[in-house]
Design a protein around this motif. Structure first.
Motif, mmCIF file in Angstrom:
data_model
loop_
_atom_site.group_PDB
_atom_site.id
_atom_site.type_symbol
_atom_site.label_atom_id
_atom_site.label_comp_id
_atom_site.label_asym_id
_atom_site.label_seq_id
_atom_site.Cartn_x
_atom_site.Cartn_y
_atom_site.Cartn_z
ATOM 1 N N LEU A 1 0.824 -1.210 0.000
ATOM 2 C CA LEU A 1 0.000 0.000 0.000
ATOM 3 C C LEU A 1 0.859 1.262 0.000
ATOM 4 C CD1 LEU A 1 -2.815 -1.038 2.509
ATOM 5 C CD2 LEU A 1 -3.038 -0.764 0.025
ATOM 6 N N ASP A 2 1.963 1.242 0.724
ATOM 7 C CA ASP A 2 2.906 2.351 0.734
ATOM 8 C C ASP A 2 3.308 2.706 -0.697
ATOM 9 O OD1 ASP A 2 5.291 3.842 0.700
ATOM 10 O OD2 ASP A 2 6.245 2.699 2.290
ATOM 11 N N GLN A 3 3.782 1.721 -1.448
ATOM 12 C CA GLN A 3 4.232 1.970 -2.805
ATOM 13 C C GLN A 3 3.080 2.343 -3.738
ATOM 14 O OE1 GLN A 3 7.501 2.053 -3.668
ATOM 15 N NE2 GLN A 3 7.853 1.777 -1.478
ATOM 16 N N THR A 4 1.948 1.711 -3.544
ATOM 17 C CA THR A 4 0.788 1.997 -4.393
ATOM 18 C C THR A 4 0.299 3.424 -4.193
ATOM 19 O OG1 THR A 4 0.141 -0.336 -4.261
ATOM 20 C CG2 THR A 4 -1.527 1.223 -5.024
ATOM 21 N N PHE A 5 0.230 3.869 -2.945
ATOM 22 C CA PHE A 5 -0.230 5.226 -2.672
ATOM 23 C C PHE A 5 0.764 6.251 -3.208
ATOM 24 C CE2 PHE A 5 -2.631 3.493 1.259
ATOM 25 C CZ PHE A 5 -3.659 3.060 0.437
ATOM 26 N N GLY A 6 2.049 5.910 -3.198
ATOM 27 C CA GLY A 6 3.031 6.810 -3.796
ATOM 28 C C GLY A 6 2.763 7.032 -5.275
ATOM 29 N N ARG A 7 2.362 5.981 -5.963
ATOM 30 C CA ARG A 7 2.029 6.113 -7.381
ATOM 31 C C ARG A 7 0.694 6.814 -7.581
ATOM 32 N NH1 ARG A 7 2.555 1.108 -11.223
ATOM 33 N NH2 ARG A 7 1.760 2.761 -12.571
ATOM 34 N N LEU A 8 -0.281 6.506 -6.743
ATOM 35 C CA LEU A 8 -1.592 7.135 -6.898
ATOM 36 C C LEU A 8 -1.527 8.647 -6.689
ATOM 37 C CD1 LEU A 8 -4.011 4.548 -5.233
ATOM 38 C CD2 LEU A 8 -4.032 5.316 -7.619
ATOM 39 N N HIS A 9 -0.538 9.125 -5.973
ATOM 40 C CA HIS A 9 -0.369 10.567 -5.792
ATOM 41 C C HIS A 9 -0.262 11.273 -7.138
ATOM 42 C CE1 HIS A 9 1.005 14.414 -4.348
ATOM 43 N NE2 HIS A 9 2.119 14.294 -5.048
ATOM 44 N N SER A 10 0.456 10.658 -8.081
ATOM 45 C CA SER A 10 0.631 11.274 -9.395
ATOM 46 C C SER A 10 -0.187 10.601 -10.482
ATOM 47 C CB SER A 10 2.117 11.248 -9.782
ATOM 48 O OG SER A 10 2.607 9.917 -9.772
ATOM 49 N N GLU A 11 -0.816 9.446 -10.164
ATOM 50 C CA GLU A 11 -1.577 8.698 -11.168
ATOM 51 C C GLU A 11 -2.974 8.365 -10.647
ATOM 52 O OE1 GLU A 11 0.583 5.348 -12.915
ATOM 53 O OE2 GLU A 11 2.407 6.103 -11.967
ATOM 54 N N VAL A 12 -3.634 9.321 -10.040
ATOM 55 C CA VAL A 12 -4.926 9.046 -9.409
ATOM 56 C C VAL A 12 -5.979 8.609 -10.430
ATOM 57 C CG1 VAL A 12 -5.827 11.405 -9.530
ATOM 58 C CG2 VAL A 12 -6.536 9.889 -7.654
ATOM 59 N N ASP A 13 -5.790 8.947 -11.704
ATOM 60 C CA ASP A 13 -6.736 8.539 -12.736
ATOM 61 C C ASP A 13 -6.273 7.293 -13.485
ATOM 62 O OD1 ASP A 13 -8.714 10.504 -12.347
ATOM 63 O OD2 ASP A 13 -7.465 11.978 -13.361
ATOM 64 N N ASN A 14 -5.270 6.618 -12.954
ATOM 65 C CA ASN A 14 -4.834 5.343 -13.523
ATOM 66 C C ASN A 14 -5.790 4.270 -13.002
ATOM 67 O OD1 ASN A 14 -3.628 2.872 -14.083
ATOM 68 N ND2 ASN A 14 -1.552 3.592 -13.646
ATOM 69 N N GLN A 15 -6.781 3.948 -13.808
ATOM 70 C CA GLN A 15 -7.835 3.049 -13.349
ATOM 71 C C GLN A 15 -7.343 1.631 -13.101
ATOM 72 O OE1 GLN A 15 -11.298 4.074 -12.595
ATOM 73 N NE2 GLN A 15 -9.809 5.726 -12.375
ATOM 74 N N ALA A 16 -6.302 1.213 -13.806
ATOM 75 C CA ALA A 16 -5.735 -0.106 -13.542
ATOM 76 C C ALA A 16 -5.108 -0.140 -12.151
ATOM 77 C CB ALA A 16 -4.688 -0.451 -14.597
ATOM 78 N N LEU A 17 -4.475 0.951 -11.754
ATOM 79 C CA LEU A 17 -3.853 1.025 -10.434
ATOM 80 C C LEU A 17 -4.912 1.120 -9.336
ATOM 81 C CD1 LEU A 17 -1.121 1.108 -9.008
ATOM 82 C CD2 LEU A 17 -1.130 3.604 -9.266
ATOM 83 N N VAL A 18 -5.964 1.887 -9.611
ATOM 84 C CA VAL A 18 -7.085 1.965 -8.662
ATOM 85 C C VAL A 18 -7.714 0.593 -8.492
ATOM 86 C CG1 VAL A 18 -9.397 2.902 -8.277
ATOM 87 C CG2 VAL A 18 -7.563 4.406 -9.098
ATOM 88 N N ARG A 19 -7.919 -0.106 -9.596
ATOM 89 C CA ARG A 19 -8.525 -1.439 -9.520
ATOM 90 C C ARG A 19 -7.619 -2.405 -8.757
ATOM 91 N NH1 ARG A 19 -12.696 -4.301 -8.427
ATOM 92 N NH2 ARG A 19 -12.769 -6.325 -9.464
ATOM 93 N N PHE A 20 -6.317 -2.319 -8.974
ATOM 94 C CA PHE A 20 -5.380 -3.150 -8.205
ATOM 95 C C PHE A 20 -5.566 -2.914 -6.712
ATOM 96 C CE2 PHE A 20 -1.443 -3.221 -5.779
ATOM 97 C CZ PHE A 20 -1.035 -4.539 -5.949
#
Length: 241
Positions: free
Chosen positions: A164-183
């Motif tokens: 989750l640490d690493q995922t949230f780091g990416r979501l900070h700049s890729e909040v509209d990356n739906q594949a990452l949100v779905r992951f």
């Protein structure tokens, strides 16, 4: 950790309901919980939490009881903690924390709050059982790689917070990356939330120090917040402890 997910642009998507979340703050909380739960505590780590006023600066989120109680007990513990004391007293304080961590999460003997998900999810209550393999397959498909300091089942609750640490780091700049949100949604809904609340409830129940009682309560509240943020209903499963 790396995630092989395709970034989608704003022009292709409606604005994400997650766009108002401070994912850098979420990343920091996940990192604290990871380090608190994955290994035995050391004096420098606890002192660092005090120096950063972790309890005082922890978000209040929805003002749930778990949040206020967790901030209170962890804050009280950190307030009385000091590394600038007689070495014997400091060693005794650290040993007390280590003993608490051991009886909760490691042993010897059966831990009171086993930190591996398969023990809760599989009837045989074994480590590295079927659900661990399913999680590893999920990670493999999504390109998740974890560098471990020591051999550890992949469904350890502390490792979930590392992902989750690493995922949230990416979501900070890729909040509209739906594949990452779905992951993130699948990770929480299917692999973590079904059992993690039970693990943390046992941690709170059996902890002998306010440090681990506070960590358990704040982790519980954080997962409740993530469940709300990502609009999830945890997978309905039978728990075997």
């Amino acid at each position: 950790m790396s995630l092989k997910t395709e970034s989608l642009t704003q022009s292709n998507l409606a604005k994400s309901p997650l766009s108002n979340i401070d994912f850098i703050a979420y990343q920091g909380l996940a990192r604290i919980l990871h380090h608190s739960l994955i290994r035995y505590p050391e004096a420098d780590f606890v002192q660092g939490l005090k120096d950063c006023d972790v309890a005082g600066s922890w978000p209040e989120f929805g003002h749930r009881q778990e949040n206020s109680n967790g901030r209170k007990v962890l804050g009280a513990f950190l307030h009385q903690w000091s590394s600038d004391i007689d070495t014997r007293l400091l060693d005794k304080a650290v040993i007390t924390l280590k003993l608490d961590y051991g009886q909760l999460f490691f042993g010897p003997g059966e831990p009171k709050a086993v930190p591996q998900g398969s023990v809760y999810l599989c009837e045989e209550q074994l480590i590295n059982d079927r659900t661990t393999v399913e999680l590893m397959d999920f990670y493999r498909v999504n390109g998740v790689e974890l560098q471990l300091d020591f051999k550890q089942p992949m469904d350890h609750i502390g490792l979930f917070f590392a992902v989750l640490d690493q995922t949230f780091g990416r979501l900070h700049s890729e909040v509209d990356n739906q594949a990452l949100v779905r992951f993130s949604q699948v990770l929480l809904q299917q692999h973590m939330l079904p059992w993690a609340f039970r693990c943390l409830a046992l941690s709170n129940e059996h902890a002998t120090t306010d440090f681990y009682r506070g960590i358990a309560l704040l982790a519980t509240d954080f997962l409740m917040q993530l469940q709300q943020d990502f609009q999830l209903v945890p997978k309905d499963v039978r728990l075997y402890r």
